[in-house]
Design a protein around this motif. Structure first.
Motif, PDB file in Angstrom:
ATOM      1  N   ALA A 128       0.823  -1.207   0.000  1.00 40.16           N
ATOM      2  CA  ALA A 128       0.000   0.000   0.000  1.00 40.16           C
ATOM      3  C   ALA A 128       0.857   1.257   0.000  1.00 40.16           C
ATOM      4  N   GLU A 129       2.014   1.212   0.684  1.00 41.21           N
ATOM      5  CA  GLU A 129       2.861   2.406   0.786  1.00 41.21           C
ATOM      6  C   GLU A 129       3.405   2.856  -0.561  1.00 41.21           C
ATOM      7  N   MET A 173      -6.596   0.791   2.548  1.00 48.24           N
ATOM      8  CA  MET A 173      -7.543   0.694   1.439  1.00 48.24           C
ATOM      9  C   MET A 173      -7.100   1.715   0.394  1.00 48.24           C
ATOM     10  N   VAL A 174      -6.750   1.223  -0.798  1.00 49.59           N
ATOM     11  CA  VAL A 174      -6.252   2.091  -1.869  1.00 49.59           C
ATOM     12  C   VAL A 174      -7.264   2.114  -3.004  1.00 49.59           C
ATOM     13  N   GLU A 175      -7.502   3.313  -3.550  1.00 48.76           N
ATOM     14  CA  GLU A 175      -8.403   3.432  -4.681  1.00 48.76           C
ATOM     15  C   GLU A 175      -7.728   4.145  -5.837  1.00 48.76           C
ATOM     16  N   ASP A 187      -8.214  -3.756  -1.378  1.00 49.81           N
ATOM     17  CA  ASP A 187      -8.579  -3.913   0.034  1.00 49.81           C
ATOM     18  C   ASP A 187      -7.516  -4.779   0.711  1.00 49.81           C
ATOM     19  N   TYR A 188      -6.733  -4.167   1.595  1.00 51.45           N
ATOM     20  CA  TYR A 188      -5.670  -4.894   2.287  1.00 51.45           C
ATOM     21  C   TYR A 188      -6.151  -5.533   3.589  1.00 51.45           C
ATOM     22  N   GLY A 189      -7.487  -5.531   3.809  1.00 54.38           N
ATOM     23  CA  GLY A 189      -8.035  -6.146   5.009  1.00 54.38           C
ATOM     24  C   GLY A 189      -7.670  -7.611   5.181  1.00 54.38           C
ATOM     25  N   ALA A 196      -4.221 -12.554   0.906  1.00 54.27           N
ATOM     26  CA  ALA A 196      -3.831 -11.625  -0.159  1.00 54.27           C
ATOM     27  C   ALA A 196      -4.841 -10.488  -0.236  1.00 54.27           C
ATOM     28  N   PRO A 197      -4.416  -9.293  -0.625  1.00 55.37           N
ATOM     29  CA  PRO A 197      -5.363  -8.176  -0.790  1.00 55.37           C
ATOM     30  C   PRO A 197      -6.476  -8.538  -1.772  1.00 55.37           C
ATOM     31  N   ALA A 198      -7.653  -8.003  -1.536  1.00 55.42           N
ATOM     32  CA  ALA A 198      -8.795  -8.252  -2.413  1.00 55.42           C
ATOM     33  C   ALA A 198      -8.948  -7.091  -3.390  1.00 55.42           C
TER      34      ALA A 198
END
Length: 506
Positions: A128-129, A173-175, A187-189, A196-198
């Motif tokens: 995400a970073e 959460m990245v958009e 979605d990194y939840g 794995a991210p969704a």
């Protein structure tokens, strides 16, 4: 034991209370019992209780579980709900299941809706970073702009779900958004549980286009809002919208911060010299085939970069409709317009003279600094007097596009021009139609009907008048006040009508 139903659903007794818990999709692994709020996880034929879910907050959404609709010719049913929060607000993800058992999400953020389907990347998903807001990156060979990168957490959940992050535990959460209006959500939840991210990909939708049935009865909304006393003057203040983050006191005009709820110590800012809106707060009007209510108002001032002496002003009305969410009615000196934040990411490079959105080119009309100088009513973001943005306005005939930039985000809005008489009629103010006339009311085609001699005479008269004005404008600072406080700017005010955060999510 879990047993299959004719509808291909799976049912089993809740391990907490024994009530039936249903799974419509084979992709669903979690559920929240509707009777005891137990959170259960499905592992093969076994259901296990892993905790109890927090109570849902009532956002007065028109959606609810078991509502059904059609997307791209395929019928779906809403079976689950996830409520998230982040620094600037909250939003909801509705989990939908198609007839074949495949799944999708319908995201709801302050009345804006995005329908997304699961997707995948042709490479490993970056951390995400690595996604910097405002940057452009290639996703499956298509350029996307990073719209937001937020730390979010789960507030509550309901029904059947494909995954369930731990309550209150933050994750990324990245958009990303494309120039074609697509929204890619990462979605990194699931990484909280070593998954794995969704990823999901989709675009904005209107509820009416989904042919929904089984919506929440509008009468189910409690008409009485939350009440408290103004922290400045003590007068009663009523909050009518569940998602409001700011409100003004009608008695003393103070701006009250609601971001921490009405039960917390309320912070406020005093406003002097109130501005009276031409359209009163609470008014309702018919525009674009829907009934809108005026819930907020703000007056804004703008000036050209490097020239603080020359300024211009305009008004923005925040409108609300239960199914369409929020939109802005803008009253500028060059005309009225109605605009809404866009889901996609228009293409614009610094220094360019145009922007491209959904295949159309919008020439740049002007760039300027803007500041909010007065607010009234309710707002779904934390509004502040003195809030500043850098704006760019673009136009393509009657279609408008606006970019607003702060130190942390870039927001785009699009819309169209409106005739002042239409606005007056919409809000039942036809008796005041003259007050709604703006500079764009003069017909541009009038000159075509004049003869050549008439045009020449008019031009000569204008030149003479300009010469006289130039002579009169020579100012002696020893005897006159030579400062200027306003300017008749032909491009009017902001087309965007958006001076705060709409919520980083979709």
């Amino acid at each position: 034991m879990i047993e299959a139903s004719p509808q291909r659903a799976y049912r089993a007794a809740c391990p907490g209370c024994g009530a039936p818990v249903e799974f419509r999709s084979a992709q669903s692994t979690h559920a929240v019992c509707a009777f005891c709020q137990s959170t259960v996880v499905r592992n093969g034929d076994t259901l296990s209780r892993i905790g109890k879910m927090a109570e849902l907050f009532d956002d007065f959404s028109p959606l609810q579980l078991q509502a059904s609709g059609v997307f791209q010719g395929r019928s779906f049913t809403i079976v689950g709900r996830l409520q998230y929060k982040y620094d600037r607000g909250t939003w909801t993800e509705w989990y939908a299941v198609f007839g074949d058992g495949s799944a999708a999400f319908l995201s709801e953020d302050n009345g804006a809706y995005v329908f997304t389907l699961p997707t995948s990347l042709q490479r490993d998903i970056p951390l995400a970073e690595s996604f910097r807001v405002g940057a452009t990156t290639a996703i499956n060979a298509k350029p996307f702009s990073v719209a937001s990168n937020e730390q979010v957490s789960l507030l509550s959940a309901q029904g059947e779900l494909p995954h369930l992050p731990a309550l209150g535990r933050p994750f990324a959460m990245v958009e990303l958004r494309s120039a074609e209006g697509e929204v890619l959500s990462i979605d990194y939840g699931p990484t909280l549980a070593s998954g794995a991210p969704a990823l999901s990909l989709g675009r904005a939708v209107m509820l009416d286009d989904l042919k929904l049935s089984g919506l929440r009865d509008e009468s189910a909304k409690e008409e009485k809002g939350t009440q408290f006393n103004c922290p400045n003057c003590g007068a009663p203040v009523e909050v009518k919208l569940a998602t409001s983050k700011s409100i003004t006191c009608r008695s003393c005009n103070s701006i009250i911060d609601l971001s921490k709820g009405t039960g917390a110590a309320l912070q406020h800012a005093i406003q002097d010299e109130p501005v009276n809106p031409l359209i009163a707060l609470g008014s309702t009007g018919q525009l674009q085939g829907a009934e809108w209510q005026v819930v907020g108002f703000q007056h804004r001032m703008g000036h050209e970069p490097g020239d603080d002496d020359e300024s211009f002003g305009w008004d923005e009305y925040l409108l609300y409709n239960r199914k369409r969410g929020f939109t802005f009615l803008v009253d500028a000196e060059d005309g009225w317009s109605i605009v809404k934040p866009v889901t996609g990411a228009p293409v614009f490079k610094a220094g360019a003279q145009s922007a491209t959105y959904l295949g159309s080119s919008y020439p740049l009309q002007g760039s300027y600094n803007a500041e909010t100088t007065y607010v009234a009513g309710e707002f779904y973001w934390q509004v502040a007097r003195g809030e500043k943005t850098f704006n760019r306005d673009f136009a393509n005939d009657k279609s408008l596009l606006s970019q607003e930039e702060t130190g942390t985000e870039v927001t785009w809005s699009s819309g169209s021009k409106l005739d002042g008489a239409l606005v007056a009629t919409a809000f039942k103010l036809s008796d005041k139609a003259a007050l709604f006339k703006r500079a764009d009311a003069a017909p541009l085609s009038g000159a075509r009907r004049m003869g050549c001699i008439t045009i020449i005479i008019v031009v000569i008269l204008i030149l003479v008048l300009l010469a006289l004005l130039g002579r009169c404008s020579r100012c002696d600072p020893n005897v006159q006040n030579c400062s200027s406080s306003s300017s008749a700017r032909t491009s009017g005010g902001s087309y965007g009508g958006f001076s705060g955060s709409s919520g980083g999510h979709k």
